[in-house]
Design a protein around this motif. Structure first.
Motif, PDB file in Angstrom:
ATOM      1  N   ALA A  66       0.826  -1.202   0.000  1.00  0.00           N
ATOM      2  CA  ALA A  66       0.000   0.000   0.000  1.00  0.00           C
ATOM      3  C   ALA A  66       0.863   1.256   0.000  1.00  0.00           C
ATOM      4  O   ALA A  66       0.337   2.360  -0.087  1.00  0.00           O
ATOM      5  CB  ALA A  66      -0.918  -0.001   1.218  1.00  0.00           C
ATOM      6  N   TYR A  67       2.177   1.102   0.132  1.00  0.00           N
ATOM      7  CA  TYR A  67       3.084   2.242   0.188  1.00  0.00           C
ATOM      8  C   TYR A  67       3.608   2.650  -1.176  1.00  0.00           C
ATOM      9  O   TYR A  67       3.919   3.813  -1.412  1.00  0.00           O
ATOM     10  CB  TYR A  67       4.264   1.934   1.108  1.00  0.00           C
ATOM     11  CG  TYR A  67       3.908   1.719   2.548  1.00  0.00           C
ATOM     12  CD1 TYR A  67       2.910   2.475   3.154  1.00  0.00           C
ATOM     13  CD2 TYR A  67       4.558   0.767   3.310  1.00  0.00           C
ATOM     14  CE1 TYR A  67       2.572   2.273   4.479  1.00  0.00           C
ATOM     15  CE2 TYR A  67       4.239   0.557   4.644  1.00  0.00           C
ATOM     16  CZ  TYR A  67       3.242   1.313   5.220  1.00  0.00           C
ATOM     17  OH  TYR A  67       2.910   1.115   6.531  1.00  0.00           O
ATOM     18  N   LEU A  68       3.749   1.689  -2.058  1.00  0.00           N
ATOM     19  CA  LEU A  68       4.282   1.998  -3.378  1.00  0.00           C
ATOM     20  C   LEU A  68       3.286   2.840  -4.173  1.00  0.00           C
ATOM     21  O   LEU A  68       2.077   2.640  -4.100  1.00  0.00           O
ATOM     22  CB  LEU A  68       4.600   0.710  -4.131  1.00  0.00           C
ATOM     23  CG  LEU A  68       5.748  -0.132  -3.548  1.00  0.00           C
ATOM     24  CD1 LEU A  68       5.790  -1.498  -4.202  1.00  0.00           C
ATOM     25  CD2 LEU A  68       7.080   0.582  -3.719  1.00  0.00           C
ATOM     26  N   PHE A 258       4.648   7.346  16.528  1.00  0.00           N
ATOM     27  CA  PHE A 258       5.060   6.341  15.545  1.00  0.00           C
ATOM     28  C   PHE A 258       4.160   6.462  14.317  1.00  0.00           C
ATOM     29  O   PHE A 258       3.170   5.749  14.187  1.00  0.00           O
ATOM     30  CB  PHE A 258       4.969   4.958  16.174  1.00  0.00           C
ATOM     31  CG  PHE A 258       5.383   3.819  15.284  1.00  0.00           C
ATOM     32  CD1 PHE A 258       6.588   3.842  14.609  1.00  0.00           C
ATOM     33  CD2 PHE A 258       4.576   2.707  15.148  1.00  0.00           C
ATOM     34  CE1 PHE A 258       6.979   2.785  13.796  1.00  0.00           C
ATOM     35  CE2 PHE A 258       4.947   1.632  14.341  1.00  0.00           C
ATOM     36  CZ  PHE A 258       6.155   1.672  13.656  1.00  0.00           C
ATOM     37  N   PRO A 259       4.452   7.396  13.407  1.00  0.00           N
ATOM     38  CA  PRO A 259       3.559   7.616  12.267  1.00  0.00           C
ATOM     39  C   PRO A 259       3.643   6.483  11.262  1.00  0.00           C
ATOM     40  O   PRO A 259       4.678   5.815  11.136  1.00  0.00           O
ATOM     41  CB  PRO A 259       4.096   8.921  11.666  1.00  0.00           C
ATOM     42  CG  PRO A 259       5.543   8.926  12.032  1.00  0.00           C
ATOM     43  CD  PRO A 259       5.625   8.285  13.390  1.00  0.00           C
ATOM     44  N   PRO A 260       2.562   6.254  10.537  1.00  0.00           N
ATOM     45  CA  PRO A 260       2.625   5.278   9.442  1.00  0.00           C
ATOM     46  C   PRO A 260       3.519   5.816   8.330  1.00  0.00           C
ATOM     47  O   PRO A 260       3.868   7.000   8.303  1.00  0.00           O
ATOM     48  CB  PRO A 260       1.165   5.177   8.992  1.00  0.00           C
ATOM     49  CG  PRO A 260       0.556   6.473   9.386  1.00  0.00           C
ATOM     50  CD  PRO A 260       1.256   6.894  10.644  1.00  0.00           C
ATOM     51  N   GLY A 261       3.883   4.936   7.420  1.00  0.00           N
ATOM     52  CA  GLY A 261       4.816   5.325   6.372  1.00  0.00           C
ATOM     53  C   GLY A 261       4.152   6.032   5.203  1.00  0.00           C
ATOM     54  O   GLY A 261       2.927   6.076   5.058  1.00  0.00           O
ATOM     55  N   GLY A 262       4.994   6.590   4.348  1.00  0.00           N
ATOM     56  CA  GLY A 262       4.557   7.162   3.085  1.00  0.00           C
ATOM     57  C   GLY A 262       3.541   8.272   3.229  1.00  0.00           C
ATOM     58  O   GLY A 262       3.626   9.135   4.112  1.00  0.00           O
ATOM     59  N   LYS A 263       2.534   8.246   2.371  1.00  0.00           N
ATOM     60  CA  LYS A 263       1.539   9.313   2.305  1.00  0.00           C
ATOM     61  C   LYS A 263       0.631   9.368   3.529  1.00  0.00           C
ATOM     62  O   LYS A 263      -0.108  10.336   3.712  1.00  0.00           O
ATOM     63  CB  LYS A 263       0.669   9.132   1.064  1.00  0.00           C
ATOM     64  CG  LYS A 263      -0.127   7.822   1.059  1.00  0.00           C
ATOM     65  CD  LYS A 263      -0.899   7.648  -0.235  1.00  0.00           C
ATOM     66  CE  LYS A 263      -1.657   6.327  -0.255  1.00  0.00           C
ATOM     67  NZ  LYS A 263      -2.405   6.129  -1.523  1.00  0.00           N
ATOM     68  N   TYR A 264       0.694   8.352   4.385  1.00  0.00           N
ATOM     69  CA  TYR A 264      -0.173   8.310   5.568  1.00  0.00           C
ATOM     70  C   TYR A 264       0.437   9.028   6.769  1.00  0.00           C
ATOM     71  O   TYR A 264      -0.209   9.182   7.797  1.00  0.00           O
ATOM     72  CB  TYR A 264      -0.467   6.855   5.950  1.00  0.00           C
ATOM     73  CG  TYR A 264      -1.076   6.050   4.822  1.00  0.00           C
ATOM     74  CD1 TYR A 264      -2.407   6.195   4.469  1.00  0.00           C
ATOM     75  CD2 TYR A 264      -0.306   5.136   4.103  1.00  0.00           C
ATOM     76  CE1 TYR A 264      -2.965   5.457   3.439  1.00  0.00           C
ATOM     77  CE2 TYR A 264      -0.849   4.400   3.065  1.00  0.00           C
ATOM     78  CZ  TYR A 264      -2.182   4.562   2.730  1.00  0.00           C
ATOM     79  OH  TYR A 264      -2.722   3.835   1.698  1.00  0.00           O
TER      80      TYR A 264
END
Length: 319
Positions: A66-68, A258-264
């Protein structure tokens, strides 16, 4: 696939004189799985992390994430420069095809890859298991389940003939946490911060606390007690937390943002908010690697070492 069908398929394979497969009981059913699969599709970073820990990530022909983003993909494959970033670099992948996100996999793409095993993380209400199982043997592990990544790693260790490696990695996680817990005790960390809460700020303004998986188990292993317990938990993972609840945290609670990765990732907006400003002095910002799983053995080792380093530095600054 029900148990009768599993037994029938198993008997047919043995009767044909083929390599004896394994029967794997996982969180989505019971599946006949070939030993030493050569073409594997992993539907998420969690499954990627398990194969990486066992040293067989080079067998991954398809990767879901979901990050790509479209900018990371060229001709259906993940760009070579992206494969050299963050956790993907640790995995040492062999030019896999992108097969879509966790929620919207490209079944057509997966079918063309002709995998002999599909591995995925799952949760209540997750879709597509039956469709994936018609393509190849599929095994899934529920993130909210107790010891879920250990079970997944051990099952994959059996499948790939690397059970000893699976146990070695699991013990390495335990040993790392034991050593770091001793360092934190010796530094008097728990005299100031006996409790902890993991806050995940999402882009858009919602904040979650993790209660069952995603960093909090590692902090418990390091010796911290829970600083907040929600009334209800979603999917065994965590719960949305209000600003009022965050503001009610006492000064003995260490807040790990602890934030989620990428656009989130919503960390910047969180710290700019009144709540973030109030909690800033008792918090640390812990960033995952790019394209990292939320949990798993390699993630736990990184969490333990990096969090210990950051917490000790914070305590030294405060003295």
């Amino acid at each position: 696939m029900n148990n009768r069908i599993v037994v029938t398929v198993f008997s047919m394979i043995v009767g044909l004189g083929l390599a004896q497969p394994l029967i794997i009981r996982h969180d989505e059913g019971t599946t006949v799985v070939p030993k030493e699969p050569q073409r594997v599709v992993v539907m998420d970073e969690e499954a990627l992390g398990w194969l990486t820990a066992l040293g067989v990530a080079d067998r991954i022909v398809g990767l879901g994430s979901a990050y790509l983003t479209p900018a990371d993909i060229s001709g259906g494959r993940i760009k070579p420069e992206v494969l050299q970033k963050g956790f993907l670099a640790r995995a040492k992948l062999n030019n896999p095809i992108y097969v879509g996100s966790w929620l919207e996999p490209s079944l057509e793409t997966i079918l063309t890859l002709k995998p002999d095993l599909i591995v995925r993380l799952t949760w209540k209400g997750n879709q597509n298991y039956d469709k994936l199982s018609r393509i190849a043997p599929t095994i899934g592990y529920e993130e909210g389940g107790e010891g879920f990544w250990q079970k997944g790693l051990r099952d994959l260790g059996r499948i790939f003939g690397r059970s000893a490696e699976a146990e070695r990695v699991i013990e390495q996680v335990r040993a790392t946490n034991r050593a770091n817990a001793a360092r934190l005790r010796a530094a008097g960390v728990f005299e100031k911060y006996p409790k902890v809460v993991v806050v995940a700020p999402f882009a858009g303004g919602s904040n979650w606390v993790y209660t069952g998986v995603r960093l909090i188990p590692d902090l418990r292993e390091l010796g911290f007690k829970d600083g907040f317990t929600p009334k209800e938990v979603t999917l065994g993972v965590g719960a949305q937390i209000s600003d009022e609840a965050l503001l009610s945290l006492d000064r003995q609670t260490l807040v790990v943002v602890f934030p989620p990765g990428g656009k989130y990732n919503g960390a910047e907006a969180f710290y700019a908010s009144p709540v973030g400003q109030k909690l800033k002095e008792q918090s640390i910002l812990y960033l995952p690697e790019d394209y990292s799983p939320y949990s798993g053995p390699l993630v736990s080792i990184r969490n333990s070492n990096e969090l210990t380093r950051m917490i000790l530095e914070k305590i030294r600054r405060e003295r």
